[in-house]
Motif scaffolding. Structure first.
Motif, PDB file in Angstrom:
ATOM      1  N   PHE A 119     -12.602 -13.066   7.036  1.00  0.00           N
ATOM      2  CA  PHE A 119     -11.429 -13.778   7.302  1.00  0.00           C
ATOM      3  C   PHE A 119     -10.626 -14.353   6.347  1.00  0.00           C
ATOM      4  N   ALA A 120     -11.382 -15.129   5.489  1.00  0.00           N
ATOM      5  CA  ALA A 120     -10.491 -15.745   4.236  1.00  0.00           C
ATOM      6  C   ALA A 120     -10.220 -14.794   3.402  1.00  0.00           C
ATOM      7  N   MET A 121     -10.581 -13.690   3.390  1.00  0.00           N
ATOM      8  CA  MET A 121     -10.151 -12.527   2.296  1.00  0.00           C
ATOM      9  C   MET A 121      -9.063 -11.668   2.880  1.00  0.00           C
ATOM     10  N   ALA A 122      -8.940 -11.788   4.258  1.00  0.00           N
ATOM     11  CA  ALA A 122      -7.979 -10.935   4.938  1.00  0.00           C
ATOM     12  C   ALA A 122      -6.639 -11.461   4.590  1.00  0.00           C
ATOM     13  N   ASP A 123      -6.251 -12.637   4.346  1.00  0.00           N
ATOM     14  CA  ASP A 123      -4.988 -12.956   3.947  1.00  0.00           C
ATOM     15  C   ASP A 123      -4.492 -12.769   2.344  1.00  0.00           C
ATOM     16  N   ARG A 124      -5.457 -12.239   1.551  1.00  0.00           N
ATOM     17  CA  ARG A 124      -5.315 -12.075   0.098  1.00  0.00           C
ATOM     18  C   ARG A 124      -4.133 -11.449  -0.131  1.00  0.00           C
ATOM     19  N   GLY A 125      -3.389 -11.399  -1.131  1.00  0.00           N
ATOM     20  CA  GLY A 125      -2.143 -10.663  -1.384  1.00  0.00           C
ATOM     21  C   GLY A 125      -1.030 -10.672  -0.504  1.00  0.00           C
ATOM     22  N   ARG A 165       8.297   7.988   3.536  1.00  0.00           N
ATOM     23  CA  ARG A 165       9.309   9.173   3.314  1.00  0.00           C
ATOM     24  C   ARG A 165      10.584   9.057   3.994  1.00  0.00           C
ATOM     25  N   VAL A 166      10.522   8.416   5.097  1.00  0.00           N
ATOM     26  CA  VAL A 166      11.875   8.363   5.616  1.00  0.00           C
ATOM     27  C   VAL A 166      12.907   7.223   5.092  1.00  0.00           C
ATOM     28  N   LEU A 167      12.155   6.247   4.722  1.00  0.00           N
ATOM     29  CA  LEU A 167      12.835   4.949   4.263  1.00  0.00           C
ATOM     30  C   LEU A 167      12.887   5.187   2.421  1.00  0.00           C
ATOM     31  N   ASN A 168      12.417   6.198   2.169  1.00  0.00           N
ATOM     32  CA  ASN A 168      12.732   6.634   0.855  1.00  0.00           C
ATOM     33  C   ASN A 168      11.960   5.347  -0.208  1.00  0.00           C
ATOM     34  N   HIS A 169      10.700   5.089   0.295  1.00  0.00           N
ATOM     35  CA  HIS A 169      10.049   3.717  -0.469  1.00  0.00           C
ATOM     36  C   HIS A 169       8.817   4.128  -1.166  1.00  0.00           C
ATOM     37  N   SER A 170       8.540   3.857  -2.420  1.00  0.00           N
ATOM     38  CA  SER A 170       7.189   4.243  -3.059  1.00  0.00           C
ATOM     39  C   SER A 170       6.544   3.021  -3.055  1.00  0.00           C
ATOM     40  N   PRO A 171       5.041   2.933  -2.291  1.00  0.00           N
ATOM     41  CA  PRO A 171       4.443   2.180  -1.922  1.00  0.00           C
ATOM     42  C   PRO A 171       3.946   1.351  -3.226  1.00  0.00           C
ATOM     43  N   GLU A 172       3.896  -0.043  -3.545  1.00  0.00           N
ATOM     44  CA  GLU A 172       3.455  -0.821  -4.692  1.00  0.00           C
ATOM     45  C   GLU A 172       2.033  -0.669  -4.665  1.00  0.00           C
ATOM     46  N   ARG A 173       1.299  -0.489  -3.571  1.00  0.00           N
ATOM     47  CA  ARG A 173      -0.082  -0.312  -3.461  1.00  0.00           C
ATOM     48  C   ARG A 173      -0.384   0.612  -2.318  1.00  0.00           C
ATOM     49  N   PRO A 206       4.341  -9.214   0.634  1.00  0.00           N
ATOM     50  CA  PRO A 206       3.317  -9.251  -0.672  1.00  0.00           C
ATOM     51  C   PRO A 206       3.563 -10.407  -1.435  1.00  0.00           C
ATOM     52  N   VAL A 207       2.479 -11.029  -2.005  1.00  0.00           N
ATOM     53  CA  VAL A 207       2.525 -12.102  -2.938  1.00  0.00           C
ATOM     54  C   VAL A 207       3.387 -12.086  -4.189  1.00  0.00           C
ATOM     55  N   ASP A 208       3.176 -10.820  -4.497  1.00  0.00           N
ATOM     56  CA  ASP A 208       3.952 -10.446  -5.962  1.00  0.00           C
ATOM     57  C   ASP A 208       5.319 -10.078  -5.314  1.00  0.00           C
ATOM     58  N   ASP A 209       6.354 -10.987  -5.642  1.00  0.00           N
ATOM     59  CA  ASP A 209       7.735 -10.555  -5.324  1.00  0.00           C
ATOM     60  C   ASP A 209       8.691 -10.621  -6.209  1.00  0.00           C
ATOM     61  N   ALA A 210       8.180 -10.576  -7.632  1.00  0.00           N
ATOM     62  CA  ALA A 210       8.844 -10.969  -9.143  1.00  0.00           C
ATOM     63  C   ALA A 210      10.212 -10.046  -9.012  1.00  0.00           C
ATOM     64  N   ARG A 244       1.110  -5.045   2.326  1.00  0.00           N
ATOM     65  CA  ARG A 244       0.612  -4.786   0.873  1.00  0.00           C
ATOM     66  C   ARG A 244       1.297  -3.610   0.318  1.00  0.00           C
ATOM     67  N   ARG A 245       1.690  -2.761   1.053  1.00  0.00           N
ATOM     68  CA  ARG A 245       2.644  -1.342   0.496  1.00  0.00           C
ATOM     69  C   ARG A 245       3.914  -1.856   0.118  1.00  0.00           C
ATOM     70  N   GLY A 246       4.416  -3.059  -0.054  1.00  0.00           N
ATOM     71  CA  GLY A 246       5.750  -3.262  -0.301  1.00  0.00           C
ATOM     72  C   GLY A 246       6.753  -3.693   0.822  1.00  0.00           C
TER      73      GLY A 246
END
Length: 505
Positions: free
Chosen positions: A56-62, A257-265, A80-84, A114-116
């Motif tokens: 459970f503690a690891m499930a919220d990472r990122g 594909r539909v939203l033209n999104h390149s996943p970060e992960r 995602p945590v990385d929102d820079a 996690r995919r952005g």
């Protein structure tokens, strides 16, 4: 040594089981083996609980998680945590199904955020922490309000908004997506065969997903919606489809594909919380069972009265008929038709068994450890309830009571207690447990033929699992049957009563 002989070791007294002759040496061996099994069970339970807590503690990472409210609708936002980079993110609103909650759809947030994506998980009318009564109009109104809210968020891309829904939520996202053609994509998972599936024009870029083991009427209507793609996920049913990797792969790739999104992960986290929840639940039960085994003395089992076996089995066969009549009579007596039927059916079956027990003389039961206080029954109920409810709440769905109808838990608990008490009064262990499980089998059959609410077919397996958990604790408790009934009644009634929504009139 006679069957009543006692062997004392280290201040403990071990009673040899009924009908066994044991020398002191054999009694010591028997006692040591029993204690070893109890300690191993307890140790394994603690290890599994620790593994579940770590999971459970690891499930919220990122992930960055925020809470918000749109009118009566509580929701959680996941990023995602990385929102820079500061770019506007595509948005996905995920709608749960009947008797679900935003928490049940958490795997989609774990995957998509996690995919952005910016992901919103609302508790829709009558579910979770939403106090509104459930109607189709309330669902559509609240879902549209959530879409407007997330579109206006500073980091949201208002041109790239998608909807994902399951079961009742699938029908809602089809209706809302059809009404708002600015919604770029829709994913309908396990939509039912109802009028919502035939909305024309349908939503844009519709993906239909359903489990290969879904009940009749689920998954067929995706074709009737004019879906661009329909996917059958193998080896899963109505709930399992939410936790299947294939479901998450198809959903993520469709939205990318539909939203033209390149996943970060390239993340698929379908079971990131389900597995820790299962480990914690199993570990907690093993811990309780191990503790009870350490404190238990062996007791004799009552023999089955074969002279009256036909009468007892006849009572078990007749009980579902009386239960069905009572269930139909109470279907609309409670705030939800399913809890009304369940209350009537279980109470009717239990009453029938109790009356039969009074009419059929039972052989005397063997002595069991005396109950020292009512507190023992209350403590067992609280501990067992916590062991079941907490992992389900954290890892699966919302089972914390909200709103004015929490009293339904008590009503359903009394009905479950009546069934357990009637079975225990009519039959000795382990035949009583078999009777309880046998009386649960007619419920899904009644729902499939229209004699009970249809949703009962989907939750009957959950009810049987909860009853099996109670019977496992009861078997390990070594206490009077009536002392374990509060634990069993609450273990079954609490999760079932809380997740079922309050319907609008």
């Amino acid at each position: 040594m006679a069957s009543s002989a006692l062997a004392t070791f280290g201040g403990r007294t071990a009673r040899a089981p009924h009908g066994c002759r044991r020398t002191p040496r054999r009694a010591r061996t028997w006692y040591n083996e029993r204690m070893l099994r109890a300690r191993l069970t307890l140790a394994l339970g603690l290890v599994l609980v620790a593994a579940g807590v770590i999971g459970f503690a690891m499930a919220d990472r990122g992930l960055r998680i925020e809470s918000a409210r749109v009118g009566p609708v509580p929701l959680q936002l996941f990023r995602p945590v990385d929102d820079a980079h500061g770019a506007a993110r595509p948005v996905v609103v995920v709608a749960h199904g009947y008797a679900g909650s935003g928490r049940l759809m958490r795997p989609f947030a774990d995957t998509l955020a996690r995919r952005g994506y910016l992901v919103a998980l609302p508790d829709l009318a009558g579910h979770g922490a939403n106090p509104e009564r459930l109607t189709e109009q309330a669902l559509d109104r609240e879902l549209a309000a959530v879409v407007r809210f997330v579109r206006a968020l500073p980091d949201a891309d208002p041109a790239r908004v998608a909807l994902v829904g399951h079961s009742m939520g699938a029908a809602a996202v089809v209706r809302v997506g059809a009404a708002d053609q600015t919604i770029a994509a829709t994913v309908a998972i396990s939509i039912g065969d109802d009028a919502s599936a035939a909305v024309r024009p349908g939503p844009r870029h519709l993906l239909g997903i359903y489990g290969a083991f879904e009940p009749a009427g689920i998954g067929v209507s995706e074709r009737a919606t004019g879906a661009d793609r329909v996917v059958a996920v193998p080896l899963v049913e109505h709930i399992g489809v939410l936790f299947a990797d294939r479901t998450h792969h198809e959903t993520a790739r469709w939205l990318d594909r539909v939203l033209n999104h390149s996943p970060e992960r390239s993340v698929i986290a379908a079971k990131g919380r389900l597995i820790p929840g299962g480990l914690t639940l199993l570990g907690g039960l093993l811990t309780v069972v191990g503790t009870l085994l350490l404190r238990r003395t062996a007791t004799a089992r009552a023999p089955l009265d074969r002279d009256r076996l036909g009468l007892r089995l006849g009572a078990v066969l007749v009980a579902p008929v009386l239960g069905e009549l009572a269930g139909v009579a109470l279907t609309y007596a409670l705030p939800n038709t399913v809890t009304g039927y369940l209350t009537g059916y279980l109470a009717g079956c239990g009453s029938a068994l109790a009356v039969a027990a009074l009419l059929i003389r039972r052989p005397p039961r063997p002595a069991r450890p005396a109950l020292t206080s009512v507190g023992g029954a209350a403590l067992l109920a609280v501990v067992t309830l916590a062991v079941v409810v907490l992992p389900v709440h954290v890892g699966l769905t919302d089972v914390v009571p909200h709103g004015p109808d929490w009293w339904v838990i008590a009503v359903l608990a009394l009905a479950v207690g009546a069934l357990l008490a009637g079975a225990h009064a009519l039959l000795p262990t382990p035949w009583d447990s078999g009777a309880v499980l046998a009386l649960c089998l007619p419920m899904p059959v009644a729902s499939l033929i229209g004699a009970a609410p249809g949703f009962l077919a989907l939750i009957s397996p959950l009810i049987m699992v909860l009853i099996v958990l109670h019977l496992a604790v009861y078997a390990a408790a070594g206490r009077p049957w009536w002392q374990t009934i509060p634990a069993g009644a609450l273990t079954v009634a609490w999760p079932v009563a809380v997740v079922l929504p309050v319907l609008g009139r």
